[in-house]
Design a protein around this motif. Structure first.
Motif, PDB file in Angstrom:
ATOM      1  N   LEU A 120       0.778  -1.296  -0.041  1.00 38.00           N
ATOM      2  CA  LEU A 120      -0.004   0.125   0.017  1.00 38.00           C
ATOM      3  C   LEU A 120       0.988   1.235  -0.100  1.00 38.00           C
ATOM      4  CD1 LEU A 120      -2.741  -0.905   2.483  1.00 38.00           C
ATOM      5  CD2 LEU A 120      -2.695  -0.986  -0.002  1.00 38.00           C
ATOM      6  N   THR A 121       0.368   2.430  -0.894  1.00 38.05           N
ATOM      7  CA  THR A 121       1.265   3.584  -0.706  1.00 38.05           C
ATOM      8  C   THR A 121       0.312   4.695  -0.197  1.00 38.05           C
ATOM      9  OG1 THR A 121       0.193   3.912  -3.188  1.00 38.05           O
ATOM     10  CG2 THR A 121       2.538   2.889  -2.679  1.00 38.05           C
ATOM     11  N   GLY A 122      -1.205   4.452  -0.055  1.00 34.70           N
ATOM     12  CA  GLY A 122      -2.197   5.315   0.428  1.00 34.70           C
ATOM     13  C   GLY A 122      -2.423   5.204   1.769  1.00 34.70           C
ATOM     14  N   ALA A 123      -3.027   6.146   2.346  1.00 38.58           N
ATOM     15  CA  ALA A 123      -3.575   6.080   3.801  1.00 38.58           C
ATOM     16  C   ALA A 123      -4.916   5.507   3.753  1.00 38.58           C
ATOM     17  CB  ALA A 123      -3.606   7.566   4.382  1.00 38.58           C
ATOM     18  N   ILE A 124      -5.092   4.360   4.491  1.00 36.26           N
ATOM     19  CA  ILE A 124      -6.228   3.398   4.266  1.00 36.26           C
ATOM     20  C   ILE A 124      -6.278   2.807   5.580  1.00 36.26           C
ATOM     21  CG2 ILE A 124      -7.386   1.167   3.425  1.00 36.26           C
ATOM     22  CD1 ILE A 124      -5.978   1.655   0.807  1.00 36.26           C
ATOM     23  N   SER A 211      -4.141  10.250  -2.632  1.00 36.90           N
ATOM     24  CA  SER A 211      -3.526   8.672  -3.492  1.00 36.90           C
ATOM     25  C   SER A 211      -4.452   7.412  -3.508  1.00 36.90           C
ATOM     26  CB  SER A 211      -2.297   8.178  -2.735  1.00 36.90           C
ATOM     27  OG  SER A 211      -1.749   7.199  -3.372  1.00 36.90           O
ATOM     28  N   ALA A 212      -5.252   7.478  -2.261  1.00 37.68           N
ATOM     29  CA  ALA A 212      -6.191   6.601  -2.258  1.00 37.68           C
ATOM     30  C   ALA A 212      -7.355   6.765  -2.848  1.00 37.68           C
ATOM     31  CB  ALA A 212      -6.274   6.048  -0.704  1.00 37.68           C
ATOM     32  N   TYR A 601     -10.067  17.454 -13.580  1.00 35.44           N
ATOM     33  CA  TYR A 601      -9.025  16.517 -13.677  1.00 35.44           C
ATOM     34  C   TYR A 601      -8.310  16.549 -12.453  1.00 35.44           C
ATOM     35  CZ  TYR A 601     -10.011  17.499 -18.513  1.00 35.44           C
ATOM     36  OH  TYR A 601     -10.706  17.510 -19.724  1.00 35.44           O
ATOM     37  N   PHE A 602      -8.083  15.304 -12.013  1.00 30.78           N
ATOM     38  CA  PHE A 602      -7.496  15.190 -10.621  1.00 30.78           C
ATOM     39  C   PHE A 602      -6.500  14.251 -10.626  1.00 30.78           C
ATOM     40  CE2 PHE A 602     -12.256  15.891 -10.851  1.00 30.78           C
ATOM     41  CZ  PHE A 602     -12.396  16.967 -10.190  1.00 30.78           C
ATOM     42  N   PRO A 603      -5.191  14.678 -10.281  1.00 29.80           N
ATOM     43  CA  PRO A 603      -4.107  13.859 -10.525  1.00 29.80           C
ATOM     44  C   PRO A 603      -3.560  13.579  -9.150  1.00 29.80           C
ATOM     45  CG  PRO A 603      -3.382  15.948 -10.788  1.00 29.80           C
ATOM     46  CD  PRO A 603      -4.879  15.857 -10.609  1.00 29.80           C
ATOM     47  N   SER A 604      -3.041  12.572  -8.730  1.00 30.14           N
ATOM     48  CA  SER A 604      -2.143  12.052  -7.532  1.00 30.14           C
ATOM     49  C   SER A 604      -1.001  11.142  -7.904  1.00 30.14           C
ATOM     50  CB  SER A 604      -3.203  11.380  -6.631  1.00 30.14           C
ATOM     51  OG  SER A 604      -3.392  10.165  -6.947  1.00 30.14           O
ATOM     52  N   VAL A 605      -0.167  11.250  -6.820  1.00 37.65           N
ATOM     53  CA  VAL A 605       0.992  10.487  -7.084  1.00 37.65           C
ATOM     54  C   VAL A 605       1.520  10.006  -5.683  1.00 37.65           C
ATOM     55  CG1 VAL A 605       2.804  12.270  -6.810  1.00 37.65           C
ATOM     56  CG2 VAL A 605       3.433  10.262  -7.928  1.00 37.65           C
ATOM     57  N   ALA A 606       1.904   8.850  -5.247  1.00 41.06           N
ATOM     58  CA  ALA A 606       2.308   8.476  -3.832  1.00 41.06           C
ATOM     59  C   ALA A 606       3.604   7.550  -4.121  1.00 41.06           C
ATOM     60  CB  ALA A 606       1.325   7.645  -3.238  1.00 41.06           C
ATOM     61  N   PHE A 607       4.380   7.689  -3.113  1.00 37.83           N
ATOM     62  CA  PHE A 607       5.717   6.769  -2.964  1.00 37.83           C
ATOM     63  C   PHE A 607       5.899   6.157  -1.659  1.00 37.83           C
ATOM     64  CE2 PHE A 607       6.624  10.859  -5.810  1.00 37.83           C
ATOM     65  CZ  PHE A 607       7.170  10.236  -6.542  1.00 37.83           C
ATOM     66  N   ALA A 608       6.447   4.911  -1.709  1.00 38.84           N
ATOM     67  CA  ALA A 608       6.527   4.123  -0.411  1.00 38.84           C
ATOM     68  C   ALA A 608       7.898   3.345  -0.451  1.00 38.84           C
ATOM     69  CB  ALA A 608       5.113   3.122  -0.233  1.00 38.84           C
ATOM     70  N   TRP A 609       8.523   3.422   0.714  1.00 43.51           N
ATOM     71  CA  TRP A 609       9.805   2.916   0.864  1.00 43.51           C
ATOM     72  C   TRP A 609       9.579   1.759   2.045  1.00 43.51           C
ATOM     73  CZ3 TRP A 609      14.165   5.433   3.785  1.00 43.51           C
ATOM     74  CH2 TRP A 609      15.481   4.508   3.581  1.00 43.51           C
ATOM     75  N   ASN A 610       9.760   0.403   1.863  1.00 44.13           N
ATOM     76  CA  ASN A 610       9.744  -0.667   2.835  1.00 44.13           C
ATOM     77  C   ASN A 610      11.091  -0.663   3.028  1.00 44.13           C
ATOM     78  OD1 ASN A 610       7.127  -1.809   3.078  1.00 44.13           O
ATOM     79  ND2 ASN A 610       7.237  -2.663   0.858  1.00 44.13           N
ATOM     80  N   SER A 630       2.528  11.175  -0.239  1.00 43.88           N
ATOM     81  CA  SER A 630       1.491  11.362  -1.257  1.00 43.88           C
ATOM     82  C   SER A 630       1.206  12.765  -1.494  1.00 43.88           C
ATOM     83  CB  SER A 630       0.253  10.356  -1.162  1.00 43.88           C
ATOM     84  OG  SER A 630      -0.482  10.840  -0.244  1.00 43.88           O
ATOM     85  N   TYR A 631       0.914  13.156  -2.737  1.00 44.56           N
ATOM     86  CA  TYR A 631       0.229  14.428  -2.800  1.00 44.56           C
ATOM     87  C   TYR A 631      -0.771  14.286  -4.069  1.00 44.56           C
ATOM     88  CZ  TYR A 631      -0.415  19.295  -3.767  1.00 44.56           C
ATOM     89  OH  TYR A 631      -0.917  20.558  -4.194  1.00 44.56           O
TER      90      TYR A 631
END
Length: 1006
Positions: A120-124, A211-212, A601-610, A630-631
């Motif tokens: 997961l990269t988003g807040a869930i 992001s989610a 128009y609605f963009p988003s990008v998210a990064f995650a680092w394990n 994410s933003y």
């Protein structure tokens, strides 16, 4: 070192193990238990399967146990996968336990698909069936309260059938709505999930950051709740029966004066004006003040408890039968449910029947079809009926029945106060809402290629609702006038059609790629009809023959339509599951906006680092450490349709000497009306420690919402009140914490704790005129979207302050107001921001205990720092001496309190009376206590059952709040925004008292 960790975590279990009974057997087996790094695991439970005979490993991981040759040993420890080994002829058995990664591999439902928790990269936030079903609730939204960080769920009162209010990460919009989007079995729905039976739900995932939620575009502006219902599984058919039944009791109530207290209060209201002698009461003075029925009541010491007569012990019951199973081709789940609740206030009740069929069928190895079908019929009585407020005002010295037991419609000579008992006479009042609904989620999937799949979702949603109201002649609303009746009907049809293409492939066992494309359309059509009449000839007709009435007072029909066309693309990329990227772009075209502004128009990008996948974390005791950033931007279209168009309204005028109807401009259209937009930055940290013993997440977010959809007032000279436009900006910032811990885990005993904590700070950044307050609308820069703006009460003027009080135009015994601007006068300029219904923080904590076959849990919910406005303390606190009053501590020369002013017959309400209505709304509630017992499997099998669990629960046995303990208030829990006939942040007579619910239930599987 891992050995130090195992040493600390195993000491307690090791000491407790000394109390285990180890029976002498034919063989002594010894050995050592280690992990994958060959480190000893002290405190590992070693038990003979099927018995309570066991031991634990010592500090070096060694154990010794006496067993028989055919025994099976079970080795278990927190954070490791349990292992079973048959003894046989072995005298030495060494065991290596493997780390249990099941939590990290848990599959989470996300928008248009699923992902492993570690990806997961988003807040869930996720709420599972365990949390949902351990509460005997009627509404699935209730299960989110205190269970999902960042979600503020409030429940106002106890009216059966009323739903809670849900706000995810605060409020963003003035006028475009703040409700989240609910997606049920992949279909976004209009409205809420109140029709869904909570026992059919497997999980609810709450999508919070951009992001989610961006994948749902405009519909996800206020967060998204994904609801997944139960589905069948291949294997043996399972028949289940679940039920609970119990009673509801009022948890206290707001007290009013009894008979003697009312008499003295009425006397004091006259003493204040010189119309009753000072000093103790005398019969002679009473004779000039009270009417005969009151004098009789004083002589008899009579206290008529009108409020108590309207209350009762309510009943709650729920019964469900389910059947699930399947094979390699077809899986099915079928359930039927009946729920009924009668409220603690008479004439308030709710019943619901639901029937569900979830079916999945594999036509070929590449084609699968399925459906989720829900049928609902519900009946709610008393949505707009609550006679308690009126009963609280009734004179307790009055006589409600004559000597023959007949109801006296006017217990005293006060013509404005009728007998509250008349409100609950059968047929006097009827307020019914009948609802029918059929919701479907139909899908087909085709595996076009081993890496490429296509899915089509179709979700038709039909509903019909009829609200019928009858108010008889002998009620306080009519006071002997002709009865009234009305019917309002609405027919709603909404459908969603989605086409989804998904490509998924892993390259070189390092690069994981998932690409999703979507095209969707949603249309909604709502037809509405209403009629209201006066003069129903026979009360027995209620609202069923309105054509017989003598006068039609209103009739109308309406049609409201809107549509949404959407396109979406999403890319998920992972490198060695160590570095993860999610990028989303969604385009929505809404019919609610003009042709030049229709598309958003609605963009988003998210990064995650394990981080735990890095080599330098290889020897750490950290199971999971993942950083997420994410933003993105999401839009809001939640305004009524047709705001972009100028509309006409009917008017009346004189055509010569003849009255006539015509049409005039009724509203100003705004063709440039555009999307409200929220941009969110989110940073999160997911963690797991101590081999699964402690896990959770932390989140920080900042959301800025611009181009707010809000009404803009116009000068009255234009002939229009205003129009909807895009103005201003708001901001939400917050912190969220989720903690899950396993405190003790032994063979026969387990204790776990789940905690959520979150804060949210919402504020207005700018308005129509920039960073300038809009006092008329109650909106202030830097403050929450709604606040309490009023004069501040600082006490009561005392006798020794007479001169100072006089300088403000007041007298001793009256309310003392803070001179906020220090100009020596009290006026509108002294109003100030007193507080808001937005809390400082929310806390939820669940503790669960399992001992052998027993399970016990309790759930605590706290909401701290918010303010409430108690309308009881204005409507029922006039201190006028005419109507009964809250049993407050009022000022007299002999009782110089600072709480409430002196009664005064010359003031219909005390001067500055609204300043008495604001209270600290903080509370701590014990939401639920649950105790269960599961019958041993061997015994259940004898009765032809797979399992049997019997349980009992108590819901809301305690509420700790100053509003209750100090000011005798009822439930301090209020909505943030106005909803369901209750204003935001207010406690009013439209709210039923807080209740405690006692239930018994059972869960059976065959």
């Amino acid at each position: 070192m891992k050995q130090k960790f195992y040493l600390k975590s195993g000491i307690f279990l090791f000491l407790l193990a000394l109390s285990l009974n180890v029976y002498g057997q034919s063989r002594v087996v010894k050995g050592k238990v280690t992990d994958e790094s060959n480190e000893p695991v002290p405190g590992t439970t070693v038990i003979v399967k099927g018995t309570t005979t066991g031991t634990t490993t010592d500090l070096d991981g060694d154990y010794s146990i006496s067993v028989s040759d055919d025994a099976v040993l079970v080795f278990s420890f927190i954070g490791f996968t349990s292992k079973e080994i048959t003894v046989g002829n072995n005298s030495i058995i060494n065991v290596t336990l493997n780390t249990d990664l099941s939590d990290l591999e848990e599959v989470i439902v996300v928008g248009y698909g699923t992902q492993r928790k570690s990806q997961l990269t988003g807040a869930i936030s996720s709420v599972g069936a365990k949390e949902i079903q351990e509460l005997p609730i009627s509404n699935a939204r209730q299960a989110l309260q205190g269970r999902a960080a960042g979600v503020d769920v409030t429940i106002a009162g106890s009216k059966p059938g009323a739903g809670p209010q849900v706000r995810i990460r605060g409020r963003r919009s003035f006028n475009a709505g703040n409700d989240p989007l609910y997606v049920v079995d992949n279909i976004p729905i209009v409205g809420n999930i109140d029709d869904i039976n909570p026992q059919d739900i497997v999980s609810m995932e709450v999508l919070k950051d951009a992001s989610a939620t961006a994948i749902y575009g405009s519909r996800g502006a206020n967060g998204v709740v994904l609801v997944t219902t139960n589905r069948g599984k291949a294997g043996k058919t399972i028949v289940s029966f679940d039920m609970f039944a119990g009673v509801n009791e009022s948890l206290g109530r707001i007290e009013v004066f009894n008979g003697p207290e009312f008499a003295e209060y009425k006397r004091e209201s006259r003493r204040a004006t010189g119309n009753y002698p000072a000093g103790p009461a005398t019969p002679e003075a009473d004779a000039t003040l009270f009417e005969p029925v009151e004098l009789e009541g004083i002589a008899l010491g009579r206290t008529t408890d009108y409020v108590g007569a309207l209350l009762r012990t309510g009943v709650i019951q729920n019964y469900q039968v389910g059947v699930q199973g399947g094979n390699e081709k077809t899986n099915f789940f079928i359930s039927g449910n009946y729920f009924n609740e009668t409220g603690v206030v008479k004439n308030q009740d709710f019943s619901r029947y639901t029937f569900r069929v979830n079916l999945d069928h594999k036509i070929t190895n590449r084609i699968t079809v399925g459906t989720s079908t829900l049928l609902v019929n519900s009946l709610r009585n008393g949505e707009n009926f609550n006679p308690i407020g009126g009963a609280m005002q009734e004179n307790p010295l009055g006589k409600p029945f004559d000597d023959e037991g007949n109801l006296i419609f006017l217990p005293t000579n006060d013509g404005l106060r009728t007998n509250p008992y008349a409100e609950i006479v059968p047929g006097a009042q009827l307020d019914e809402v009948s609802r029918y609904r059929m919701f479907n989620s139909i899908y087909a999937t085709i595996q076009l290629h081993k890496n490429l799949s296509f899915r089509s979702n179709f979700g038709p949603d039909f509903s019909f609702q009829r609200a019928g109201r009858f108010t008889g002649s002998q009620t306080n609303a009519r006071r002997g006038a002709q009865p009234t009746g009305s019917i309002a009907e609405r027919w709603d049809f909404n459908y969603t059609l989605e086409n989804i293409l998904t490509y998924e492939k892993t390259f070189n066992e390092k690069h994981r790629l998932n690409v999703t494309g979507l095209q969707a359309i949603q249309q909604d059509r709502s037809e509405r009809t209403s009629i209201s009449v006066l003069g129903i000839p026979a009360a027995s007709q209620l609202y069923h023959r309105l054509g017989d009435a003598s006068q039609i007072t209103g009739a109308n029909t309406d049609l409201i339509e809107w549509a949404l066309l959407s396109y979406m693309g999403r890319i998920n990329y992972g490198f060695k599951d160590k570095y993860l990227v999610t990028a989303t772009l969604r385009a929505d075209g809404s019919s609610r906006f003009g042709s030049n502004t229709k598309w958003g128009y609605f963009p988003s990008v998210a990064f995650a680092w394990n981080i735990t996948s890095e080599p330098f974390m290889a020897n750490s005791n950290i199971d999971l450490m993942k950083l997420r950033v994410s933003y993105g931007s999401i839009g809001n279209q939640g305004i009524s349709p047709y705001q972009t168009q100028p509309l006409l309204g009917r008017t009346v005028y004189a055509f010569g000497n003849t009255p006539a109807f015509g049409f005039r401009p009724n509203s100003i259209g705004n063709p440039d009306l555009r999307w409200e937009s929220s941009a969110t930055f989110n940073v999160g940290l997911d963690f797991g420690l101590i081999k699964g013993r402690l896990s959770g997440s932390m989140e920080y977010y900042n959301t800025r919402t611009t181009s707010l959809l809000a009404p803009q007032p116009l000068p009255n000279s234009t002939g229009f009140g205003g129009f909807t436009t895009n103005v201003g900006e708001t901001q939400n910032t917050g912190f969220e914490l989720t903690l899950n811990s396993i405190n003790i885990d032994r063979t026969n005993f387990r204790w776990s704790t789940d905690i959520i904590f979150n804060t949210n700070r919402e504020q207005i950044v700018s308005l129509a005129n920039g960073r300038v307050d809009d006092i008329a609308a109650g909106r202030f820069i830097g403050q929450p979207l709604s606040v309490f703006f009023d004069l501040k009460k600082v006490g009561i003027w005392q006798t020794d302050e007479a001169d100072v009080a006089q300088s403000f135009g007041d007298r001793p015994g009256e309310i003392k107001i803070e001179d906020f601007n220090s100009d020596g006068r009290i006026n509108a300029n002294d109003r100030q921001i007193l507080g808001s219904a937005v809390p400082d923080f929310i806390l939820g904590m669940t503790n669960r205990f399992n001992y052998k076959a027993f399970d016990f849990s309790f759930f605590i919910f706290a909401r701290v720092g918010q303010m409430l406005r108690s309308d009881f303390h204005s409507a029922n606190n006039s201190l006028f001496g005419r109507y009964n009053n809250l049993a407050v501590d009022y000022w007299t020369p002999n009782n110089p309190t600072n709480e409430f002013p002196r009664p005064n017959q010359n003031q219909e309400f005390p001067k500055y009376n609204t300043s008495m209505t604001y209270f600290d709304g903080s509370f701590v509630k014990i939401r639920n206590i649950n105790l269960g017992y599961t019958l041993p499997t061997a015994l259940a099998t004898k009765f032809k059952m797979q399992s049997l669990r019997v349980f009992t629960s108590i819901q809301q046995p305690f509420i700790f709040a100053e509003y209750r303990s100090r000011y005798q208030g009822i439930d301090p829990e209020t909505f943030i925004d106005g909803e369901q006939g209750v204003e935001g942040g207010r406690v009013s007579s439209n709210v039923a008292p807080a209740i405690t619910t006692y239930t018994l239930g059972l869960n059976v599987r065959f």
